[in-house]
Design a protein around this motif. Structure first.
Motif, PDB file in Angstrom:
ATOM      1  N   ILE A  52       0.838  -1.198   0.000  1.00  0.00           N
ATOM      2  CA  ILE A  52       0.000   0.000   0.000  1.00  0.00           C
ATOM      3  C   ILE A  52       0.875   1.250   0.000  1.00  0.00           C
ATOM      4  CG2 ILE A  52      -1.662   1.327   1.357  1.00  0.00           C
ATOM      5  CD1 ILE A  52      -2.877  -1.363   2.205  1.00  0.00           C
ATOM      6  N   GLY A  53       1.927   1.236   0.796  1.00  0.00           N
ATOM      7  CA  GLY A  53       2.851   2.371   0.826  1.00  0.00           C
ATOM      8  C   GLY A  53       3.553   2.575  -0.495  1.00  0.00           C
ATOM      9  N   LEU A  54       3.959   1.480  -1.138  1.00  0.00           N
ATOM     10  CA  LEU A  54       4.607   1.593  -2.441  1.00  0.00           C
ATOM     11  C   LEU A  54       3.648   2.125  -3.494  1.00  0.00           C
ATOM     12  CD1 LEU A  54       6.736  -1.680  -2.511  1.00  0.00           C
ATOM     13  CD2 LEU A  54       7.543   0.669  -2.234  1.00  0.00           C
ATOM     14  N   LEU A  55       2.409   1.659  -3.474  1.00  0.00           N
ATOM     15  CA  LEU A  55       1.417   2.173  -4.421  1.00  0.00           C
ATOM     16  C   LEU A  55       1.124   3.649  -4.170  1.00  0.00           C
ATOM     17  CD1 LEU A  55      -1.124  -0.781  -4.673  1.00  0.00           C
ATOM     18  CD2 LEU A  55       0.437   0.057  -6.432  1.00  0.00           C
ATOM     19  N   ALA A  56       1.029   4.032  -2.903  1.00  0.00           N
ATOM     20  CA  ALA A  56       0.776   5.439  -2.575  1.00  0.00           C
ATOM     21  C   ALA A  56       1.959   6.306  -3.020  1.00  0.00           C
ATOM     22  CB  ALA A  56       0.533   5.598  -1.080  1.00  0.00           C
ATOM     23  N   SER A  57       3.177   5.821  -2.799  1.00  0.00           N
ATOM     24  CA  SER A  57       4.362   6.571  -3.233  1.00  0.00           C
ATOM     25  C   SER A  57       4.389   6.727  -4.742  1.00  0.00           C
ATOM     26  CB  SER A  57       5.632   5.868  -2.769  1.00  0.00           C
ATOM     27  OG  SER A  57       5.668   5.792  -1.378  1.00  0.00           O
ATOM     28  N   ALA A  58       4.065   5.656  -5.460  1.00  0.00           N
ATOM     29  CA  ALA A  58       4.040   5.731  -6.920  1.00  0.00           C
ATOM     30  C   ALA A  58       2.947   6.688  -7.402  1.00  0.00           C
ATOM     31  CB  ALA A  58       3.822   4.340  -7.510  1.00  0.00           C
ATOM     32  N   ALA A  61       4.189  10.264  -6.738  1.00  0.00           N
ATOM     33  CA  ALA A  61       5.232  10.635  -7.699  1.00  0.00           C
ATOM     34  C   ALA A  61       4.628  10.874  -9.087  1.00  0.00           C
ATOM     35  CB  ALA A  61       6.303   9.560  -7.757  1.00  0.00           C
ATOM     36  N   GLY A  62       3.729   9.989  -9.513  1.00  0.00           N
ATOM     37  CA  GLY A  62       3.093  10.163 -10.819  1.00  0.00           C
ATOM     38  C   GLY A  62       2.214  11.402 -10.886  1.00  0.00           C
ATOM     39  N   GLY A  63       1.478  11.650  -9.822  1.00  0.00           N
ATOM     40  CA  GLY A  63       0.641  12.849  -9.788  1.00  0.00           C
ATOM     41  C   GLY A  63       1.458  14.126  -9.791  1.00  0.00           C
ATOM     42  N   SER A  64       2.563  14.121  -9.059  1.00  0.00           N
ATOM     43  CA  SER A  64       3.439  15.295  -9.039  1.00  0.00           C
ATOM     44  C   SER A  64       4.030  15.549 -10.414  1.00  0.00           C
ATOM     45  CB  SER A  64       4.561  15.105  -8.023  1.00  0.00           C
ATOM     46  OG  SER A  64       4.029  14.963  -6.734  1.00  0.00           O
ATOM     47  N   PHE A  65       4.486  14.482 -11.075  1.00  0.00           N
ATOM     48  CA  PHE A  65       5.054  14.643 -12.412  1.00  0.00           C
ATOM     49  C   PHE A  65       4.001  15.146 -13.394  1.00  0.00           C
ATOM     50  CE2 PHE A  65       5.911  12.911 -16.648  1.00  0.00           C
ATOM     51  CZ  PHE A  65       7.102  13.577 -16.913  1.00  0.00           C
ATOM     52  N   THR A  66       2.796  14.604 -13.321  1.00  0.00           N
ATOM     53  CA  THR A  66       1.729  15.029 -14.213  1.00  0.00           C
ATOM     54  C   THR A  66       1.375  16.497 -13.996  1.00  0.00           C
ATOM     55  OG1 THR A  66       0.846  12.787 -14.221  1.00  0.00           O
ATOM     56  CG2 THR A  66      -0.630  14.541 -14.958  1.00  0.00           C
ATOM     57  N   ALA A  67       1.248  16.900 -12.732  1.00  0.00           N
ATOM     58  CA  ALA A  67       0.925  18.301 -12.438  1.00  0.00           C
ATOM     59  C   ALA A  67       2.033  19.222 -12.911  1.00  0.00           C
ATOM     60  CB  ALA A  67       0.686  18.469 -10.941  1.00  0.00           C
ATOM     61  N   TYR A  68       3.282  18.821 -12.709  1.00  0.00           N
ATOM     62  CA  TYR A  68       4.411  19.656 -13.125  1.00  0.00           C
ATOM     63  C   TYR A  68       4.462  19.774 -14.649  1.00  0.00           C
ATOM     64  CZ  TYR A  68       9.173  21.304 -13.742  1.00  0.00           C
ATOM     65  OH  TYR A  68      10.270  22.015 -14.119  1.00  0.00           O
ATOM     66  N   SER A  69       4.241  18.664 -15.364  1.00  0.00           N
ATOM     67  CA  SER A  69       4.322  18.719 -16.817  1.00  0.00           C
ATOM     68  C   SER A  69       3.132  19.463 -17.419  1.00  0.00           C
ATOM     69  CB  SER A  69       4.424  17.311 -17.400  1.00  0.00           C
ATOM     70  OG  SER A  69       3.269  16.574 -17.104  1.00  0.00           O
ATOM     71  N   ARG A  70       1.942  19.332 -16.839  1.00  0.00           N
ATOM     72  CA  ARG A  70       0.777  20.064 -17.361  1.00  0.00           C
ATOM     73  C   ARG A  70       0.888  21.551 -17.117  1.00  0.00           C
ATOM     74  NH1 ARG A  70      -4.645  16.562 -16.113  1.00  0.00           N
ATOM     75  NH2 ARG A  70      -4.142  14.852 -17.525  1.00  0.00           N
ATOM     76  N   ARG A  71       1.558  21.933 -16.052  1.00  0.00           N
ATOM     77  CA  ARG A  71       1.697  23.353 -15.758  1.00  0.00           C
ATOM     78  C   ARG A  71       2.483  24.070 -16.851  1.00  0.00           C
ATOM     79  NH1 ARG A  71       4.364  25.843 -10.305  1.00  0.00           N
ATOM     80  NH2 ARG A  71       3.827  27.993 -10.740  1.00  0.00           N
ATOM     81  N   HIS A  72       3.420  23.341 -17.479  1.00  0.00           N
ATOM     82  CA  HIS A  72       4.237  23.948 -18.525  1.00  0.00           C
ATOM     83  C   HIS A  72       3.616  23.819 -19.906  1.00  0.00           C
ATOM     84  CE1 HIS A  72       7.455  25.001 -15.891  1.00  0.00           C
ATOM     85  NE2 HIS A  72       7.440  23.796 -15.368  1.00  0.00           N
ATOM     86  N   GLN A  73       2.472  23.152 -20.010  1.00  0.00           N
ATOM     87  CA  GLN A  73       1.803  23.003 -21.295  1.00  0.00           C
ATOM     88  C   GLN A  73       0.493  23.787 -21.319  1.00  0.00           C
ATOM     89  OE1 GLN A  73       1.310  18.808 -21.675  1.00  0.00           O
ATOM     90  NE2 GLN A  73       3.460  18.423 -22.060  1.00  0.00           N
ATOM     91  N   VAL A  74       0.487  24.944 -20.701  1.00  0.00           N
ATOM     92  CA  VAL A  74      -0.726  25.745 -20.627  1.00  0.00           C
ATOM     93  C   VAL A  74      -1.022  26.313 -22.011  1.00  0.00           C
ATOM     94  CG1 VAL A  74      -1.746  27.808 -19.606  1.00  0.00           C
ATOM     95  CG2 VAL A  74      -0.287  26.343 -18.238  1.00  0.00           C
ATOM     96  N   SER A  75      -2.221  26.074 -22.476  1.00  0.00           N
ATOM     97  CA  SER A  75      -2.595  26.650 -23.763  1.00  0.00           C
ATOM     98  C   SER A  75      -3.015  28.094 -23.535  1.00  0.00           C
ATOM     99  CB  SER A  75      -3.733  25.856 -24.393  1.00  0.00           C
ATOM    100  OG  SER A  75      -4.874  25.918 -23.566  1.00  0.00           O
TER     101      SER A  75
END
Length: 127
Positions: A52-58, A61-75
Motif C-alpha cells: 500500500i505504501g509503495l502504491l501510494a508513493s508511486a 510521484a506520478g501525480g506530481s510529475f503530471t501536475a508539473y508537466s501540465r503546468r508547462h503546457q498551458v494553452s
C-alpha cells in the motif's frame, strides 16, 4: 547558453539527492546484516502496509510529475487565437490588440507607448 530557472535547478538537485540516498540505503541494506534483520522484523509485522505504501508513493510521484508537466503546457488564448511572436495572432493571420493578459485575463496597465504590464501576474508585454 542554456538558461535554467531556479525552480527547475532546485527540483533537479532534489531528484539527484533522492536517487543518491536511495542507492545509499540499498547499498547499506545489502552489506549490513543488522539492517537486514531489522527490516525483516519490521516488515513481517506490517506486511500489508508495504504494498500500500509503495502504491501510494508511486501515485504521489506520478501525480506530481503530471501536475508539473501540465503546468508547462498551458494553452494560451481562446479558440482561434494563439500566442506567437510576442502578440496574439487571430484566425485571419493579423495581429490582434493585446489589452488583457493572456495568462490570467486581467486588463493590462500601459507603462509606455509600446509596453504594458499585467496588474495581477506582473508580466510585461510589447504592443
Amino acid at each position: 547558453m542554456i538558461q535554467v530557472s531556479r525552480k527547475t535547478l532546485t527540483i533537479g538537485i532534489q531528484s539527484i539527492l533522492n536517487v543518491f540516498l536511495a542507492v545509499w540505503l540499498y547499498n547499506e541494506y545489502v552489506h549490513n546484516r543488522f539492517m537486514q534483520d531489522y527490516l525483516a522484523s519490521a516488515f513481517s509485522s506490517v506486511n500489508i502496509a508495504v504494498p500500500i505504501g509503495l502504491l501510494a508513493s508511486a501515485a504521489i510521484a506520478g501525480g506530481s510529475f503530471t501536475a508539473y508537466s501540465r503546468r508547462h503546457q498551458v494553452s494560451i488564448g481562446n479558440g482561434s487565437h494563439s500566442l506567437k511572436a510576442g502578440g496574439l495572432v487571430g484566425s485571419e493571420g493579423t495581429l490582434a490588440a493585446l489589452d488583457t493578459c493572456p495568462f490570467c485575463s486581467v486588463p493590462l496597465k500601459n507603462i509606455s507607448e509600446n509596453r504594458s504590464q499585467c496588474r495581477k501576474c506582473r508580466r510585461y508585454f510589447k504592443k
